[in-house]
Scaffold this motif. Structure first.
Motif, PDB file in Angstrom:
ATOM      1  N   THR A 188       0.969  -1.197   0.078  1.00 11.57           N
ATOM      2  CA  THR A 188      -0.015   0.051  -0.152  1.00 11.57           C
ATOM      3  C   THR A 188       1.020   1.316  -0.044  1.00 11.57           C
ATOM      4  O   THR A 188       2.058   1.273   0.543  1.00 11.57           O
ATOM      5  N   ARG A 189       0.385   2.440  -0.316  1.00  8.37           N
ATOM      6  CA  ARG A 189       0.911   3.822  -0.494  1.00  8.37           C
ATOM      7  C   ARG A 189       0.525   4.390   0.801  1.00  8.37           C
ATOM      8  O   ARG A 189      -0.527   4.817   0.929  1.00  8.37           O
ATOM      9  N   LEU A 190       1.630   4.535   1.614  1.00  9.95           N
ATOM     10  CA  LEU A 190       1.059   5.078   2.901  1.00  9.95           C
ATOM     11  C   LEU A 190       0.858   6.715   2.767  1.00  9.95           C
ATOM     12  O   LEU A 190       1.204   7.400   2.082  1.00  9.95           O
ATOM     13  N   ILE A 191      -0.249   6.813   3.835  1.00 12.76           N
ATOM     14  CA  ILE A 191      -0.561   8.329   4.026  1.00 12.76           C
ATOM     15  C   ILE A 191       0.365   9.034   4.977  1.00 12.76           C
ATOM     16  O   ILE A 191       1.362   8.274   5.553  1.00 12.76           O
ATOM     17  N   SER A 192       0.175  10.445   5.391  1.00 13.99           N
ATOM     18  CA  SER A 192       1.061  11.048   6.350  1.00 13.99           C
ATOM     19  C   SER A 192       1.274  10.164   7.736  1.00 13.99           C
ATOM     20  O   SER A 192       0.108   9.618   8.094  1.00 13.99           O
ATOM     21  N   ALA A 193       2.278  10.233   8.245  1.00  9.64           N
ATOM     22  CA  ALA A 193       2.645   9.479   9.465  1.00  9.64           C
ATOM     23  C   ALA A 193       1.879  10.406  10.526  1.00  9.64           C
ATOM     24  O   ALA A 193       1.609   9.821  11.702  1.00  9.64           O
ATOM     25  N   LEU A 194       1.471  11.649  10.432  1.00 12.22           N
ATOM     26  CA  LEU A 194       0.842  12.436  11.401  1.00 12.22           C
ATOM     27  C   LEU A 194      -0.737  12.002  11.591  1.00 12.22           C
ATOM     28  O   LEU A 194      -1.217  12.196  12.693  1.00 12.22           O
ATOM     29  N   ASN A 195      -0.988  11.411  10.573  1.00  9.18           N
ATOM     30  CA  ASN A 195      -2.463  10.866  10.664  1.00  9.18           C
ATOM     31  C   ASN A 195      -2.604   9.335  10.979  1.00  9.18           C
ATOM     32  O   ASN A 195      -2.418   8.313  10.368  1.00  9.18           O
ATOM     33  N   LYS A 196      -2.225   8.918  12.586  1.00  6.66           N
ATOM     34  CA  LYS A 196      -1.791   7.899  12.727  1.00  6.66           C
ATOM     35  C   LYS A 196      -2.971   6.818  12.682  1.00  6.66           C
ATOM     36  O   LYS A 196      -2.863   5.634  12.056  1.00  6.66           O
ATOM     37  N   ALA A 197      -3.971   7.051  13.126  1.00  2.00           N
ATOM     38  CA  ALA A 197      -5.294   6.320  13.189  1.00  2.00           C
ATOM     39  C   ALA A 197      -5.440   5.819  11.591  1.00  2.00           C
ATOM     40  O   ALA A 197      -5.694   4.834  11.307  1.00  2.00           O
ATOM     41  N   THR A 206      -6.304  -2.861   3.290  1.00  2.00           N
ATOM     42  CA  THR A 206      -5.942  -2.618   2.005  1.00  2.00           C
ATOM     43  C   THR A 206      -6.293  -3.523   1.042  1.00  2.00           C
ATOM     44  O   THR A 206      -7.084  -3.207   0.032  1.00  2.00           O
ATOM     45  N   ILE A 207      -6.475  -4.792   1.868  1.00  2.00           N
ATOM     46  CA  ILE A 207      -6.840  -5.980   0.862  1.00  2.00           C
ATOM     47  C   ILE A 207      -8.423  -5.937   0.509  1.00  2.00           C
ATOM     48  O   ILE A 207      -9.055  -6.187  -0.556  1.00  2.00           O
ATOM     49  N   TYR A 208      -9.188  -5.492   1.644  1.00  2.00           N
ATOM     50  CA  TYR A 208     -10.349  -5.206   1.674  1.00  2.00           C
ATOM     51  C   TYR A 208     -10.846  -4.175   0.745  1.00  2.00           C
ATOM     52  O   TYR A 208     -11.848  -4.158  -0.095  1.00  2.00           O
ATOM     53  N   TYR A 209     -10.154  -3.040   0.731  1.00  2.00           N
ATOM     54  CA  TYR A 209     -10.285  -2.026  -0.266  1.00  2.00           C
ATOM     55  C   TYR A 209     -10.304  -2.428  -1.718  1.00  2.00           C
ATOM     56  O   TYR A 209     -10.983  -2.139  -2.522  1.00  2.00           O
ATOM     57  N   ARG A 210      -9.217  -3.029  -2.035  1.00  2.00           N
ATOM     58  CA  ARG A 210      -8.938  -3.637  -3.472  1.00  2.00           C
ATOM     59  C   ARG A 210     -10.020  -4.503  -3.933  1.00  2.00           C
ATOM     60  O   ARG A 210     -10.246  -4.415  -5.135  1.00  2.00           O
ATOM     61  N   ARG A 211     -10.577  -5.390  -3.188  1.00  2.00           N
ATOM     62  CA  ARG A 211     -11.682  -6.365  -3.646  1.00  2.00           C
ATOM     63  C   ARG A 211     -12.919  -5.642  -3.852  1.00  2.00           C
ATOM     64  O   ARG A 211     -13.656  -6.118  -4.544  1.00  2.00           O
ATOM     65  N   ARG A 212     -13.109  -4.339  -3.121  1.00  2.00           N
ATOM     66  CA  ARG A 212     -14.351  -3.627  -3.405  1.00  2.00           C
ATOM     67  C   ARG A 212     -14.110  -2.060  -4.179  1.00  2.00           C
ATOM     68  O   ARG A 212     -14.679  -1.428  -4.278  1.00  2.00           O
ATOM     69  N   LYS A 213     -12.641  -2.129  -4.902  1.00  2.00           N
ATOM     70  CA  LYS A 213     -12.631  -1.088  -5.490  1.00  2.00           C
ATOM     71  C   LYS A 213     -13.441  -0.570  -6.513  1.00  2.00           C
ATOM     72  O   LYS A 213     -14.219  -1.175  -7.332  1.00  2.00           O
TER      73      LYS A 213
END
Length: 857
Positions: A188-197, A206-213
């Protein structure tokens, strides 16, 4: 790992006796009522002197003694004996308990009562022998202890690291440093480390998102996972006006406006016009090929609109409404302001059961149109329940069955249909018709989700009104009205509600007392509110007094000078008496509550002649009656005026009303915080404040304000003026001027002039102030030149109070050190969340579409 644990155990065992010493104490109890009670006195005696130990609590009426030792107590050993009238001795307790220094409660005398009663018939005894209590206390600091602490610290670090080796392989439990390595495994392509949650949720799903992209379900889940907001996705091509094609599905009319799919707008319903350009728009538009900006460029085949709801709705239960008009007109807000009521926002937690959000399922202000929305379907169950009531004949029940499974779009249409039936005496009667409304309202009606059916349903609804005499007002007795002016009529109804202004009108005199429960909207957890703050509160077992009920005077005796007092509801308390001998005072609201305190004139917190007093206020809303909250420290002793001081004053999650006006345009006076003595440290956290000022003899060594809003409505009165001490501002929004001797500011937004005397000390970094300000060492700061479009609202009580508007300069919206916004809501990192959401939307949305981020709140 096993060898390390064994080494640690041997290490602890070897040095245990050398690091602790057993100190003998004499623990004497005086007998009270024979057999049943022990005296409430508890005394410790050592070397002949009697002293009170705060670690031992008094005996309660059941004969139980709970020992919660001081912080330096590790273990205890105790022997207690009782002697009866004949001289026989009974051993009541003998043994040791480990406390681990964490204040663990243990029971000492529960078995004692049983054993004494067994030895002495009737439970009587003549004397209670002095028990011997051994307390383990740490040995004073020395070279051996220092060496042991250094080695133990490294051993503990090593042990924690080993214990987490397995947890770091699971994304839900891994440390932050391990998240990028797990992300590499799923690519996966990470977002900012400041947004920890958001980053952790992205890797986990990520796998869940890809299956329902490409589906709307996963795009709406991205809003919740990445940004922690609510939202609704709209495909703009479905909002384009066009001719109907033979291969198209059968066109359906809009639920509210009746406008056919892709057809001409039906403008006869004004409520539908209010929904135009929003996520629930039922009209259709011409293509707009311009770049999206505001209302421009929203409609096109390639546009995908993300409607974002950034405000959060928080519950308030048991609030005392403010009487505004005569004896029947109230505002939900206890201060008398016009405040919009919010929906609780009920999205399903299981995204596998996703459906597109309805309007009442989002945290948004409730409109009159939405509160009026009720649809009805008469079912066989409803008819049979009405049949079971005496008085409804079989003929009338048969007439009701003739309109089963017909959807009625309003209560008026249902009533007209019932009145048109051949036999109308029964179903049209008030009692039967009210029950018919309650039984036949559909689950997808806004009114069924916003208002309670009865008292058992009140906890899950957004707007609840309760009378002392009759209880909860059910939804079939409520109707929405425009209460300007304060007048409304509706047959068979009890109350009229104006949710846009937060007003309430009883059509008949109400039964006192009245309480209301509702949801209010906030950009973040700043000021007094109904949000979660359990971590900041003193535990319940350390609370000395709990207050509830409201209404009556909050006497000075009810608030402990040297202890913790907790208010357990959101009622109004008027007036609040002064405190004249503050020692170590904590006054807090219970978690999830927001009590409203109205001092008579000034509210004085006087430390008398104590030199190290402390005050903590948490979760309180102090209303405006033309007075001030005054910190004072003085006392007359034998005709001589003696002065004291405060060591620390903490104001956390509080609101000192900055002022405004009520629903009937009466002024609400601001509540300044006035320092009239010496305060070593004044800390203000996540609060909304009026002016902070000092008198001629007032002095604050260090004033620290963080994540807060400070406002002065009077241009002649500065918002912050702490005198000659040091002022520190972190993530603060100030409406007004600031005058200080020394200033250190970071991510502070001052909509006024800053005047600092000592410009050689401190720094003004990543902050904003008026262009004519005198600042110490400005660094990456922004000069304001009189812009008036910076905030969504400057009026306290509005949901968007202190929130940066969409048209604010980019230098403010991304001017913080971490590229977040400047001001009180900087820690929410909303711009960083928006960047992460945009990046993930482009990754998982259908190919070739253009995302549009539209802030609805």
């Amino acid at each position: 790992m096993l060898e390390t644990c064994v080494a640690e155990d041997r290490f602890e065992q070897y040095f245990a006796e050398k690091l602790w010493e057993w100190v003998p104490y004499t623990y004497r109890l005086e007998d009270g009522e024979i057999g049943d009670r022990f005296s409430r006195e508890r005394q410790f005696s050592n070397t002949g002197a009697v002293s009170t130990n705060s670690g031992v609590t008094e005996l309660d009426d059941t004969g139980q003694d709970f020992f919660s030792g001081p912080a330096d107590v590790s273990a205890m050993m105790l022997e207690v004996t009782f002697t009866d009238n004949s001289g026989a001795t009974a051993l009541a307790y003998s043994g040791a308990r480990d406390l681990d220094g964490d204040g663990t409660r243990i029971e000492l005398f529960r078995d004692a009562r049983r054993q004494v009663a067994g030895v002495v018939p009737g439970g009587g005894f003549s004397s209670l022998n002095t028990p011997l209590l051994y307390i383990a206390r740490p040995v004073k600091s020395g070279p051996l202890r220092q060496m042991v602490e250094l080695v133990a610290q490294q051993a503990a670090t090593l042990r924690r690291s080993h214990d987490r080796l397995w947890q770091d392989q699971v994304i839900e439990q891994a440390d932050d440093w391990a998240v990028p390595y797990i992300a590499d495994l799923v690519g996966t392509r990470l977002i900012s480390a400041l947004n920890k949650a958001g980053r952790r949720a992205d890797v986990a799903n990520t796998i869940y998102y890809r299956r329902r992209k490409g589906t709307l379900a996963v795009l709406e889940q991205l809003i919740a996972d990445i940004a922690r907001w609510d939202g609704k996705i709209v495909e703009s091509f479905r909002r384009l006006g066009r001719s109907h094609h033979g291969l198209d599905p059968e066109p359906q009319p809009g639920r509210l406006s009746g406008t056919m799919t892709g057809g001409w707008a039906d403008l006869r319903n004004p409520g539908a016009a209010n929904l135009a350009h929003g996520p629930f728009d039922e009209f259709h538009h011409s293509p707009d090929l311009r770049q999206h900006r505001g209302q421009s460029g929203r409609y096109g085949i390639q546009r995908l609109a993300f409607h974002l709801y950034r405000l959060k709705s928080y519950p308030l239960r048991g609030v005392t409404p403010h009487l505004v008009n005569g004896t029947a007109g109230f505002t939900f807000d206890p201060s008398g302001r016009n405040v919009p009521l919010f929906s609780r926002g009920d999205r399903v937690a299981d995204w596998d059961q996703w459906k597109t959000a309805e309007e009442w399922e989002l945290p948004t202000p409730v409109s009159r149109r939405l509160l009026l929305h009720a649809e009805f379907i008469v079912t066989e169950r409803a008819v049979r329940l009405l049949e079971s009531d005496p008085g409804l004949s079989p003929v009338e029940a048969a007439d009701l069955r003739s309109i089963r499974r017909v959807r009625f779009r309003s209560e008026e249409r249902l009533l007209e249909t019932v009145l048109a039936l051949p036999s109308t005496a029964g179903p049209a009667a008030p009692h039967y018709f009210d029950r018919l409304l309650s039984l036949s309202i559909t689950d997808d009606s806004a009114q069924a989700n916003l208002l309670p059916a009865d008292s058992t349903d009140a906890g899950n609804r957004s707007i609840v009104v309760a009378e002392d005499g009759t209880g909860i007002v059910p939804r079939h007795r409520v109707f929405a009205a425009h209460l300007t002016p304060w007048s409304a009529t509706a047959p068979g109804k009890r109350i009229a509600v104006d949710p846009d202004r937060g007003r309430l009108l009883f059509l008949e005199p109400p039964s006192e007392p009245i309480s209301v429960s509702y949801y209010h909207g906030l950009p973040g957890e700043v000021g007094a509110g109904g949000y979660e703050r359990q971590e900041c509160l003193v535990p319940v077992n350390r609370v000395h007094t709990e207050i509830t009920g409201g209404g009556a005077t909050l006497d000075s005796d009810a608030i402990h000078n040297n202890g913790v007092t907790q208010i357990n509801d959101s009622a109004t308390y008027e007036p609040v008496s002064d405190k004249l001998a503050v020692r170590n005072l904590t006054l807090q609201a219970a978690n999830g509550h927001r009590p409203y305190l109205l001092p008579g004139v000034n509210w004085v917190l006087n430390a008398a002649n104590f030199s190290d007093s402390t005050v903590t206020l948490d979760g309180l809303w102090i209303g405006g009656t033309g007075g001030e909250v005054i910190l004072r420290a003085e006392r007359h002793v034998e005709g001589e005026l003696q002065y004291g001081s405060y060591e620390r004053v903490t104001i956390r999650h509080c609101t000192l009303d900055p002022g405004g006006e009520t629903a009937d345009c009466s002024p609400i006076q601001p509540v300044p915080l006035l320092i009239d003595c010496r305060v070593e440290e004044l800390v203000i956290q996540k609060s909304i404040m009026g002016p902070i000022l000092t008198t001629d003899r007032g002095y604050v060594e260090k004033l620290s304000i963080c994540d807060s809003i400070v406002q002065s409505l009077d241009p002649a009165v500065p918002a912050i003026s702490p005198g000659q001490g040091e002022l520190k501002l972190d993530r603060v929004t100030v409406f007004g001027d600031v005058q200080a001797h020394r200033l250190s500011a970071s991510e502070a937004l001052v909509e006024g002039k800053v005047n600092v005397t000592d410009v050689q000390s401190g720094c003004f970094r990543f902050s904003a102030a008026s262009a004519d300000s005198v600042l110490p060492h400005p660094y990456r700061s922004v000069e304001l030149t009189g812009e008036r479009h910076i905030f969504t609202s400057r009026r306290f009580g509005d949901p968007g109070y202190g929130q940066l508007s969409d048209s604010a300069p980019e230098s403010l919206k991304r001017g913080a050190e971490n590229t977040s916004e400047i001001g009180a809501f900087s820690s929410l990192i909303n711009p960083i969340k928006l960047d992460g959401l945009t990046a993930k939307a482009r990754e998982f949305m259908p190919f070739g579409l253009i995302p549009m981020m539209i802030n609805e709140t």
